[in-house]
Scaffold this motif. Structure first.
Motif, short mmCIF file in Angstrom:
data_model
loop_
_atom_site.label_atom_id
_atom_site.label_comp_id
_atom_site.label_asym_id
_atom_site.label_seq_id
_atom_site.Cartn_x
_atom_site.Cartn_y
_atom_site.Cartn_z
N THR A 696 0.81 -1.22 0.00
CA THR A 696 0.00 0.00 0.00
C THR A 696 0.84 1.27 0.00
OG1 THR A 696 -0.12 -0.08 2.42
CG2 THR A 696 -1.90 -1.14 1.18
N GLY A 697 2.15 1.14 -0.07
CA GLY A 697 3.03 2.30 -0.11
C GLY A 697 4.04 2.16 -1.22
N ALA A 749 10.26 8.80 -5.80
CA ALA A 749 9.21 8.51 -4.83
C ALA A 749 9.43 9.26 -3.53
CB ALA A 749 9.15 7.01 -4.57
N GLY A 750 10.70 9.36 -3.10
CA GLY A 750 10.99 10.13 -1.90
C GLY A 750 10.63 11.59 -2.05
N MET A 825 4.31 -1.80 -11.74
CA MET A 825 4.61 -0.42 -12.14
C MET A 825 3.33 0.41 -12.26
SD MET A 825 7.87 -0.12 -12.18
CE MET A 825 7.94 -1.30 -10.81
N LEU A 826 2.25 -0.21 -12.75
CA LEU A 826 0.97 0.51 -12.80
C LEU A 826 0.49 0.87 -11.39
CD1 LEU A 826 -0.94 -1.50 -15.56
CD2 LEU A 826 -0.27 0.91 -15.66
N ARG A 827 0.64 -0.07 -10.48
CA ARG A 827 0.22 0.23 -9.10
C ARG A 827 1.12 1.30 -8.49
NH1 ARG A 827 -3.01 -0.83 -5.20
NH2 ARG A 827 -2.34 -1.03 -3.02
N LEU A 828 2.40 1.28 -8.82
CA LEU A 828 3.29 2.33 -8.33
C LEU A 828 2.82 3.70 -8.80
CD1 LEU A 828 5.94 3.27 -6.97
CD2 LEU A 828 7.08 2.85 -9.16
N GLY A 829 2.49 3.79 -10.08
CA GLY A 829 1.99 5.07 -10.58
C GLY A 829 0.71 5.50 -9.89
N TRP A 830 -0.18 4.55 -9.63
CA TRP A 830 -1.44 4.85 -8.94
C TRP A 830 -1.17 5.35 -7.53
CZ3 TRP A 830 -6.53 5.43 -9.76
CH2 TRP A 830 -7.39 5.31 -8.68
N ARG A 834 -1.84 9.27 -5.96
CA ARG A 834 -2.76 9.51 -4.85
C ARG A 834 -2.04 9.89 -3.55
NH1 ARG A 834 -7.86 7.21 -5.31
NH2 ARG A 834 -7.83 6.72 -3.08
N LEU A 835 -0.74 10.11 -3.62
CA LEU A 835 0.02 10.41 -2.41
C LEU A 835 -0.45 11.70 -1.75
CD1 LEU A 835 3.79 9.62 -3.05
CD2 LEU A 835 2.33 8.69 -1.28
#
Length: 967
Positions: A696-697, A749-750, A825-830, A834-835
């Motif tokens: 989830t992160g 991401a950081g 990778m798709l989930r990473l973009g999602w 939404r961060l």
């Protein structure tokens, strides 16, 4: 005038004259110390000029001119010269510390005992007569007891009286053995006794009595009851000398007897002594881990390290002092004495500042006394055996001696002792680095720490210098100079691109730069990590490669620790535990490789061919370093909690070291493991991607993605071992692509997680543009890892499919892995889209950093084509694009289906919540069980403290050695 005519008497006469001068008050303490230092310098010049340290010569002296057996012989050989030098250094530096203490400066009784202890130690190391050894042992013990009794921490003299009674018992046993030998053979000189002594009941009974007496004086488990209290309650300089010199001198006498006159006695007794040494090694390490006071921790560590000494008689072999086991034990004793002296002096400085040495009260003190704790860490690392310290050299040579005689159990105990030493050192340092240290009020007195710990720093520095000098002068060890090879360019080029960027980002003074992952101390740690990383990548031999990986493991612990949270500290502990297992495994493999070839250069090792046990040990250590499936537990723990820049280093650069080692070391001899690596690698690729989808992160997801990508790398390494020509180019392409891509993703991401890109309505336009800029920069490396054309991931996947076909293996796992990676990778973009930011400022990342991420993404997408082994013409091949796009399209379809499955998501979330609750309950139960076992273990040693228990232990030890002597 020759060397022995003036040097040997000087070594004893100067301390005795200082003893008389101190007792009569003829000289102030400062002048006594000055004379002692001058005498040390003169004696050191004499030893070095006489060539005694390297064994070029030997000095002898017959007291009164009478030759044995009528007279007493003194001899100065290489072992005695090394220990005399170590004792002199300890005495000189500890004297400076003792002189600085106001309570000790004018205590003439303390100074007279101090110099008497030095005189007796020197005489003991020079003597080669059994009765003269008894006299010097008595003087040494009485002086040591007197010094302990002068401590204010022992007001009722409990510790000193216990020390006195135990020492007297040991002396009586020793004297009994001497009487038996003299009555049987009529000789006391060790050299003459060695020629006359015949194996028999009288000789074995004498050896038993003398060994028991020396074991009591050296505080060997289970006859150790006097040592923890005496060493922990004595003043710090006295503790340094007791631990570093007094125990070592008793062990040296034990060695001289068992490598000399007792060498022909029953081998089973030597094996029983080795078993007792193994028990001491483990028991002392466990008890050091459980103590609540710093000096007690160090005292118990002395018991543990002394366990190595009892293993020497069974490991020395026929060459006695020339064998590698004896040389290893000797250097281990010297390095231990210097390091332990530095640790006790540092503990004394910390105790002086805080008024106590309770570990709970020292929490966080590293922030106020960084130099003192740095000395503690450097000395402790020498005890652990981190290369190139003296402790490493000693343990390495002892380990080889154990393997040469095929005592695998003893070798395992040695490695276990290393892990226990690392465990107590980690515990102490983690307490010192705890964040509770802010409660200490600032005071100008902390600035005096340099003067207080400089002697300790010199001691621990000499312990490391001893290892460097020994390795440089080892005649049976051949090393290679570091080199830049084209075969290592896929590892070197990304490192040379990333390290300047990472260091510059860590030094950024803007809030956005801090958001990119730059807590205090990160830049210095990254500089250290970069140096260790480049040393590893350019290593020309296995020893330097091992050295670099060992320091990278320590640096990685620091990088994870800088996350700051309690979760980061727990993850750092888990990371360090795994890295220590890797270092132990690599050390075992290094030793087995050295047995096979005197040259550790990679080319020579490949020519010699490594045996299967060496390959297995090296392979396990490298697999842990690379985060391969099955030994990957540290990776998903460490990456989510480390600072983003640290995660970029860990995942982008450091885990590739294991792959480099595999390419360099695993050749034809490891072909049998090829299929196993392929199966494990493909399984890890699928498992890691599946676990990544459940995160989830962004950072946990990227961590599991690294597990998946390392699985692909493991499979390619296995295919290379199977002889597939396409495997190595694909592996090199994957190394470059993953290094650059994962560093870019973690850094980006950081930035997105920590900067204020989403806050402030007045900056809406700039926020959207900057956000899109960063997300666009991360799209390139994400597409590369997913294998979409025309980026380099496509070439890596094609090369891997070709390698599988060449090995007659199915290629469908590559397609499935590509689909799962695309989903990840798709989930990473999602998740990144939404961060919600956690920063409290509206800072925007600097333009140069965002541009750098674009550059890294472009390099990750294009540069690996150079190595992947697939020509650019492949892009125009019929069906190549469709084949590369198929997994991504399938992943996109699955992603749309998953978005519509809202009830399933909620059910899985509830299931995950219940699983986390059960995990917390299990962790709580494990902590409670650990507390119970800790209490039981500490209580078990407390049962050994009363005198009746000491008598029982003495009887059982005598029974064990006696039965062994009867065999």
């Amino acid at each position: 005038m020759n060397l022995d005519a003036w040097l040997l008497p000087l070594l004893v006469a100067v301390p005795l004259m200082l003893t008389v001068a101190a007792f009569l008050g003829l000289l102030p303490a400062s002048r006594q110390v000055a004379i002692a230092l001058a005498g040390l310098a003169l004696g050191g010049l004499g030893i070095a000029g006489g060539g005694l340290v390297d064994g070029a010569t030997e000095a002898s002296l017959w007291l009164g001119g009478w030759t044995p057996p009528v007279g007493i012989a003194w001899r100065l050989d290489t072992p005695a010269a090394l220990l005399l030098a170590m004792v002199g250094l300890l005495m000189g530096l500890a004297s400076l510390v003792l002189l600085a203490e106001p309570d000790s400066r004018d205590d003439r009784y303390l100074w007279s005992l101090w110099w008497l202890l030095w005189a007796s130690l020197n005489a003991l190391l020079l003597s080669r007569d059994l009765f003269n050894l008894y006299v010097t042992l008595e003087l040494m013990s009485l002086a040591a007891v007197g010094l302990v009794s002068r401590s204010r921490e022992d007001p009722f003299h409990v510790a000193s009286l216990r020390y006195l009674m135990a020492s007297l018992l040991g002396s009586l046993l020793y004297l009994l053995g001497v009487a038996l030998l003299y009555g049987q053979f009529g000789r006391l000189d060790l050299m003459q006794l060695a020629t006359l002594l015949e194996d028999g009941p009288a000789a074995r009974l004498a050896a038993l009595a003398i060994t028991l007496g020396l074991m009591i004086k050296a505080a060997m488990v289970p006859l150790h009851g006097w040592l923890p209290a005496a060493h922990s309650r004595a003043p710090a300089p006295v503790s340094a000398l007791l631990s570093g010199a007094v125990v070592a001198a008793a062990l040296m006498v034990l060695w001289r007897l068992w490598l000399g006159p007792f060498a022909e006695l029953g081998s089973l007794m030597r094996q029983a002594m080795a078993a007792l040494g193994a028990v001491a090694l483990v028991w002392g390490g466990v008890q050091a881990l459980l103590q609540s006071r710093l000096k007690l921790v160090i005292a118990w560590s002395t018991l543990s390290q002394s366990g190595y000494a009892l293993m020497l008689p069974v490991l020395a072999g026929s060459d006695a002092w020339q064998g590698i086991g004896a040389r290893g034990a000797l250097w281990l004793l010297v390095a231990h004495g210097l390091a332990k002296g530095g640790l006790f002096l540092t503990a004394g400085a910390l105790k002086h500042r805080h008024g106590h040495d309770r570990l709970t009260g020292l929490a966080g003190s590293a922030r106020r006394q960084p130099l003192a704790w740095a000395v503690m860490a450097i000395g402790g690392l020498s005890l652990v055996g981190i290369p190139p310290s003296g402790g490493f050299v000693g343990k390495w040579w002892l380990l080889r001696a154990a393997l040469e005689v095929e005592l695998w159990l003893l070798a395992g105990v040695m490695l276990t002792g290393t892990l226990l030493t690392a465990a107590w050192l980690w515990r102490v340092l983690s307490i010192a680095l705890a964040p509770e240290g802010d409660r200490f009020p600032p005071t100008s007195a902390w600035s005096k720490s340099w003067r207080e710990v400089s002697p300790a720093l010199l001691m621990v520095g000499l312990a490391w210098l001893a290892g460097l000098v020994t390795l440089a002068g080892a005649s049976d060890l051949t090393l290679a100079v570091p080199r830049l090879e084209t075969e290592r360019l896929p590892w070197l080029l990304p490192a040379l691109l990333l390290w300047p960027l990472l260091l510059l980002a860590s030094r950024s003074a803007t809030p956005a730069g801090r958001a990119s992952g730059s807590p205090p101390g990160l830049t210095a740690l990254l500089l250290f990590t970069a140096a260790a990383h480049l040393v590893t990548l350019t290593a020309g031999d296995l020893l330097v490669f091992y050295l670099g990986t060992a320091w990278l493991g320590l640096a990685g612990w620091g990088l994870v620790w800088l996350g700051g949270s309690s979760g980061a500290r727990r993850a750092a502990a888990g990371y360090l535990a795994m890295m220590l297992l890797a270092e132990v495994s690599l050390l075992l493999g290094l030793t087995l490789a050295w047995q096979e070839s005197p040259s550790l250069a990679f080319a020579d090792l490949a020519w010699a061919g490594l045996p299967a046990p060496a390959l297995a040990a090296l392979g396990l250590g490298l697999a842990i370093k690379a985060g391969a499936i099955g030994v990957h537990a540290w990776l998903p723990l460490a990456h989510p909690v480390a600072p983003p820049l640290a995660s970029a280093v860990l995942s982008g650069l450091m885990i590739k070291v294991g792959l480099l080692g595999g390419v360099l070391l695993l050749g034809d001899g490891a072909a049998g493991a090829g299929r196993l690596l392929v199966a494990a690698g493909l399984t890890g690729a699928l498992y890691g991607a599946g676990r990544g989808l459940a995160q989830t992160g962004p950072k946990p997801l990227l961590a599991w993605s690294s597990v998946s990508q390392m699985g692909l790398a493991t499979a390619l390494l296995g295919l290379h071992l199977l002889g597939s020509p396409a495997a190595l180019p694909a592996l090199l392409g994957l190394v470059v692509a993953h290094t650059l891509a994962k560093a870019s993703l973690f850094m980006g991401a950081g930035l997105l997680m920590s900067s204020g890109l989403f806050m402030g309505s007045g900056l809406l336009t700039r926020t959207v543009s900057r956000r899109g800029l960063l997300l666009g920069a991360l799209a390139l490396p994400a597409l590369t890892l997913a294998g979409l054309p025309p980026w380099s991931g496509m070439a890596v996947k094609a090369g891997m499919e070709a390698a599988l076909n060449e090995a007659s293996l199915a290629a469908w796992p590559v397609t499935l892995s590509g689909m799962l990676t695309s989903l990840v990778m798709l989930r990473l973009g999602w998740l990144l889209w939404r961060l919600e930011p956690v920063a409290e400022d509206n800072a925007i990342p600097p333009t140069w950093l965002a541009a750098s991420l674009w550059g890294l993404g472009a390099l990750a997408a294009l540069l690996p084509w150079v190595w992947a082994g697939v020509p650019l013409a492949y892009l125009a091949a019929p069906g190549a694009w469709a084949k590369a796009l198929a997994p991504a399209l399938g992943a996109l379809a699955i992603a749309f289906l998953l978005l519509a499955a809202g009830p399933l998501h909620r059910r899985l979330a509830a299931l995950g919540w219940r699983q986390r609750v059960r995990q917390r309950a299990r962790r709580l139960m494990a902590r409670q069980a650990a507390r119970r076992w800790r209490w039981r273990l500490r209580r078990a040693d407390a049962w050994l403290m009363p005198w009746p228990a000491f008598g029982v232990c003495l009887g059982l030890t005598a029974l064990l050695l006696g039965l062994a002597g009867l065999a």
